[in-house]
Design an enzyme around this catalytic site. Structure first.
Site, mmCIF file in Angstrom:
data_model
loop_
_atom_site.group_PDB
_atom_site.id
_atom_site.type_symbol
_atom_site.label_atom_id
_atom_site.label_comp_id
_atom_site.label_asym_id
_atom_site.label_seq_id
_atom_site.Cartn_x
_atom_site.Cartn_y
_atom_site.Cartn_z
ATOM 1 C CG ASN A 51 -55.288 -11.873 -36.117
ATOM 2 O OD1 ASN A 51 -56.076 -12.239 -35.264
ATOM 3 N ND2 ASN A 51 -55.369 -10.684 -36.701
ATOM 4 C CG HIS B 230 -47.514 -37.231 -45.309
ATOM 5 N ND1 HIS B 230 -47.337 -37.863 -44.100
ATOM 6 C CD2 HIS B 230 -48.225 -36.105 -45.031
ATOM 7 C CE1 HIS B 230 -47.918 -37.166 -43.141
ATOM 8 N NE2 HIS B 230 -48.469 -36.098 -43.680
ATOM 9 N N GLY C 88 -54.445 -13.482 -44.622
ATOM 10 C CA GLY C 88 -55.376 -14.453 -44.064
ATOM 11 C C GLY C 88 -55.584 -15.669 -44.942
ATOM 12 C CB SER D 41 -56.198 -12.947 -48.288
ATOM 13 O OG SER D 41 -55.959 -11.963 -47.323
ATOM 14 C CB THR E 178 -46.086 -24.538 -54.252
ATOM 15 O OG1 THR E 178 -45.984 -23.739 -55.443
ATOM 16 C CG2 THR E 178 -47.548 -24.778 -53.900
ATOM 17 C CE LYS E 179 -42.640 -19.769 -58.321
ATOM 18 N NZ LYS E 179 -42.319 -19.687 -59.737
ATOM 19 C CE LYS F 233 -48.141 -3.647 -55.024
ATOM 20 N NZ LYS F 233 -48.898 -2.411 -54.985
#
Length: 192
Positions: free
Chosen positions: A83, A113, A140, A158, A163-164, A181
């Site tokens: 989208n 970085h 989103g 959303s 991060t993992k 869930k």
């Protein structure tokens, strides 16, 4: 190894390298053409996306505006949809399976970085690949960080910051994302 090879192998590299700068410039030109093509011109847009990406399935569609670094490091499966305002920083390989949907303003970022400020000031960076399995839905404004792998049938809520990595059949959300869930899959094509 040259800087592109270093980049693709996850090693420290300089993005200011002449070859990489040229590849990003060529990508920007293709993106300008794609984003300027009327959204009702589905066949033209599909051709442009196929020319931009490394590999694609037959059916795909991306709403404008779309941004990426190189394009050639993005590989999407069949029936891919992104989208408005999707950003994929593809300094490393981005692999997205079949039947995946990306909601508005999603960021998929392979580039990262050094934490050390002295190293970071040199302009050096590195990248880690991202993989999304089949039947994923990214909500989103979610962010997928470098090195993440998501299994099949994963739903990202959303605004989540992933991060993992997570396995199959889960809904994840939050910052950092965690399992909200588990999804009960009832047939072979991944539908619940």
């Amino acid at each position: 190894m040259n800087e592109k090879q270093k980049m693709l192998s996850g090693e420290l590299y300089y993005p200011s390298d002449r070859e990489l700068t040229g590849l990003r410039k060529a990508c920007r030109i293709k993106l300008d053409e794609l984003n300027a093509t009327c959204q009702t011109e589905h066949k033209a847009r599909t051709r442009q996306i196929k020319a931009l990406f490394g590999t694609t399935g037959k059916r795909l569609y991306i709403e404008s505006s779309f941004k990426c670094d190189y394009g050639e490091n993005i590989h999407v499966g069949e029936n891919f949809y992104a989208n408005f305002n999707c950003v994929i920083l593809d300094a490393a390989k981005v692999t997205i399976g079949d039947n995946c949907m990306i909601a508005p303003q999603v960021g998929i970022y392979t580039a990262t970085h050094p934490i050390d400020p002295t190293s970071r000031q040199t302009g050096i960076e590195f990248a880690k690949p991202i993989t999304l399995g089949h039947n994923c839905w990214i909500g989103g404004m979610a962010v997928i960080n470098p090195g993440v792998t998501l299994g099949n049938n994963v739903v990202v809520a959303s605004g989540a910051v992933v991060t993992k990595s997570f396995g199959d059949n889960v809904v994840i959300g939050g910052n950092p994302a965690k399992i909200i869930k588990h999804i009960m899959v009832t047939n072979d094509d991944g539908l619940c």
